[in-house]
Motif scaffolding. Structure first.
Motif, mmCIF file in Angstrom:
data_model
loop_
_atom_site.group_PDB
_atom_site.id
_atom_site.type_symbol
_atom_site.label_atom_id
_atom_site.label_comp_id
_atom_site.label_asym_id
_atom_site.label_seq_id
_atom_site.Cartn_x
_atom_site.Cartn_y
_atom_site.Cartn_z
ATOM 1 N N TYR A 1 0.825 -1.208 0.000
ATOM 2 C CA TYR A 1 0.000 0.000 0.000
ATOM 3 C C TYR A 1 0.861 1.260 0.000
ATOM 4 O O TYR A 1 0.609 2.198 -0.764
ATOM 5 N N LEU A 2 1.905 1.277 0.870
ATOM 6 C CA LEU A 2 2.769 2.457 0.950
ATOM 7 C C LEU A 2 3.414 2.749 -0.404
ATOM 8 O O LEU A 2 3.509 3.901 -0.827
ATOM 9 N N LEU A 3 3.830 1.681 -1.088
ATOM 10 C CA LEU A 3 4.453 1.845 -2.405
ATOM 11 C C LEU A 3 3.462 2.466 -3.374
ATOM 12 O O LEU A 3 3.774 3.408 -4.105
ATOM 13 N N TRP A 4 2.233 1.931 -3.371
ATOM 14 C CA TRP A 4 1.213 2.398 -4.295
ATOM 15 C C TRP A 4 0.786 3.822 -3.946
ATOM 16 O O TRP A 4 0.565 4.656 -4.831
ATOM 17 N N ALA A 5 0.685 4.111 -2.635
ATOM 18 C CA ALA A 5 0.206 5.419 -2.196
ATOM 19 C C ALA A 5 1.200 6.518 -2.548
ATOM 20 O O ALA A 5 0.811 7.681 -2.641
ATOM 21 N N GLY A 6 2.469 6.148 -2.759
ATOM 22 C CA GLY A 6 3.499 7.153 -2.991
ATOM 23 C C GLY A 6 3.199 8.096 -4.135
ATOM 24 O O GLY A 6 3.660 9.233 -4.129
ATOM 25 N N SER A 7 2.400 7.661 -5.115
ATOM 26 C CA SER A 7 2.184 8.536 -6.265
ATOM 27 C C SER A 7 1.129 9.601 -5.981
ATOM 28 O O SER A 7 1.052 10.591 -6.693
ATOM 29 N N THR A 8 0.303 9.405 -4.943
ATOM 30 C CA THR A 8 -0.741 10.397 -4.693
ATOM 31 C C THR A 8 -0.649 11.049 -3.321
ATOM 32 O O THR A 8 -1.258 12.087 -3.106
ATOM 33 N N ARG A 9 0.061 10.435 -2.386
ATOM 34 C CA ARG A 9 0.104 10.974 -1.016
ATOM 35 C C ARG A 9 1.407 10.503 -0.393
ATOM 36 O O ARG A 9 2.153 9.764 -1.031
ATOM 37 N N PRO A 10 1.686 10.928 0.866
ATOM 38 C CA PRO A 10 2.944 10.488 1.465
ATOM 39 C C PRO A 10 3.091 8.967 1.458
ATOM 40 O O PRO A 10 2.131 8.242 1.721
ATOM 41 N N GLY A 11 4.259 8.512 1.162
ATOM 42 C CA GLY A 11 4.518 7.074 1.024
ATOM 43 C C GLY A 11 5.631 6.935 0.024
ATOM 44 O O GLY A 11 6.264 7.925 -0.332
ATOM 45 N N GLY A 12 5.895 5.728 -0.422
ATOM 46 C CA GLY A 12 6.916 5.577 -1.446
ATOM 47 C C GLY A 12 7.866 4.442 -1.149
ATOM 48 O O GLY A 12 7.636 3.629 -0.248
ATOM 49 N N ALA A 13 8.950 4.415 -1.924
ATOM 50 C CA ALA A 13 9.818 3.243 -1.939
ATOM 51 C C ALA A 13 10.498 3.024 -0.595
ATOM 52 O O ALA A 13 10.558 1.898 -0.097
ATOM 53 N N PHE A 14 11.026 4.089 0.009
ATOM 54 C CA PHE A 14 11.782 3.857 1.229
ATOM 55 C C PHE A 14 10.879 3.414 2.370
ATOM 56 O O PHE A 14 11.219 2.494 3.114
ATOM 57 N N GLN A 15 9.722 4.052 2.486
ATOM 58 C CA GLN A 15 8.793 3.669 3.545
ATOM 59 C C GLN A 15 8.383 2.207 3.377
ATOM 60 O O GLN A 15 8.394 1.422 4.333
ATOM 61 N N ALA A 16 8.024 1.840 2.138
ATOM 62 C CA ALA A 16 7.608 0.465 1.885
ATOM 63 C C ALA A 16 8.767 -0.501 2.142
ATOM 64 O O ALA A 16 8.590 -1.549 2.769
#
Lengths: 232, 99
Positions: free
Chosen positions: A116-131
């Motif tokens: 989810y974090l990876l997917w959410a990165g494009s629209t809201r806080p999240g992304g590769a490092f968090q995931a």
């Protein structure tokens, strides 16, 4: 004793001086004439994502992120070079009902959170490092509870995953150059897909790098080193 | 003083305090922790100053995010080196700091 006092005095004077200088610098700094947030907002439609920090990280300043994953790779390589060999595996412990049940329940959930974090990165806080760090945390939990997880010993697979993120990133960078664009300037039509692909590869690599940094940590007990004078 | 400026000032105080700890302690783990707090102070200054009076600025925030990732992996690497050093020398300080 005198050296100790002198050390504290010098350190105190130095840190107070640096603190005062920084404090003053904050008060008198000049306001930049270029507004970076406005520039980012203008360029957002071409970035391929709708979250501005992700756009900066993986599009406008993706060079930084490329170097970041290279730093992680370097850290993992040094850790591999320094690990104890051969590594004795933790003996299989007897099953702990509560621990094992908890770990088996929580692990799929952690994988889901990472996705989810990876997917959410494009629209809201999240992304590769968090995931990636959630995945690494799940792997550390598995290892600490004595369950077998991918061992970063001599398996080719884990080494391939460690360099996977950087390789994908470099391939994309080379692709943009071959297509006649500047380095890492994605065509706007593909930008979203390219960013998600890079982030997915980065997530895997970051997870394995962080886990291998944990897993390769040398024993703090000395193997056969002669005991020397401890710290005073 | 608005909240963003306050973050920068807190960052300055953290940086100075951690610098004192970094210079005075000889235990390598304490030094590593102090160095991390110094990094945290730097991140606070960067983000707080950049958005002071102008709203959130994604560019320094992304820079700081990259910085955090590098700081985490560098800290892990430093701990690995530290454990290796301890296993080899049975000492938690560098030779020039042992007195």
């Amino acid at each position: 004793m005198r050296r100790r006092v002198a050390r504290h005095a010098v350190a105190g004077v130095a840190s107070v001086a640096v603190g005062i200088a920084l404090w003053q610098a904050i008060g008198v700094r000049s306001i930049p004439t270029v507004s970076l947030p406005a520039l980012v907002r203008e360029a957002m439609p071409a970035s391929g994502v709708s979250h501005d920090i992700t756009a900066v990280l993986l599009n406008f300043r993706s060079y930084d992120t490329l170097l970041e994953i290279a730093v992680l790779l370097a850290a993992a390589v040094v850790a591999l070079a320094l690990r104890d060999t051969p590594r004795e595996r933790m003996p299989a412990s007897q099953p702990y009902l509560i621990l094992d049940t908890f770990v088996w329940r929580i692990t799929p959930l952690l994988v889901l959170v990472a996705a989810y974090l990876l997917w959410a990165g494009s629209t809201r806080p999240g992304g590769a490092f968090q995931a990636g760090s959630v995945l690494a945390g799940a792997a550390v939990l598995l290892r600490l509870s004595g369950l077998a997880v991918l061992s970063v010993d001599d398996r080719l697979a884990s080494r391939v995953v460690v360099v996977f993120g950087l390789s994908v990133f470099l391939l994309v960078a080379a692709g943009t150059l071959l297509a006649g664009q500047p380095l890492l300037a994605y065509p706007p039509a593909w930008a979203g897909a390219l960013i998600l692909m890079i982030e997915a590869a980065l997530t895997l690599s970051i997870a394995v790098v962080l886990f291998s940094l944990f897993d390769n940590a040398p024993q703090s007990r000395p193997a056969a080193a002669p005991a020397q004078r401890g710290e005073a | 003083m608005n909240a963003d400026r306050l973050y920068a000032y807190v960052g300055v105080v953290l940086f100075a305090m951690a610098m004192y700890a970094f210079l005075t302690h000889t235990h390598l783990l304490r030094r590593l922790l102090a160095f991390n707090v110094m990094g945290g102070g730097t991140f606070l200054i960067l983000v707080g100053l950049a958005q002071d009076g102008r709203g959130p600025d994604p560019v320094p925030q992304a820079l700081v995010l990259t910085g955090i990732v590098v700081a985490v992996s560098a800290t892990a690497l430093a701990i690995i080196l530290l454990r290796r050093w301890f296993a080899l020398s049975r000492s938690t300080a560098l030779p020039e700091d042992q007195s």
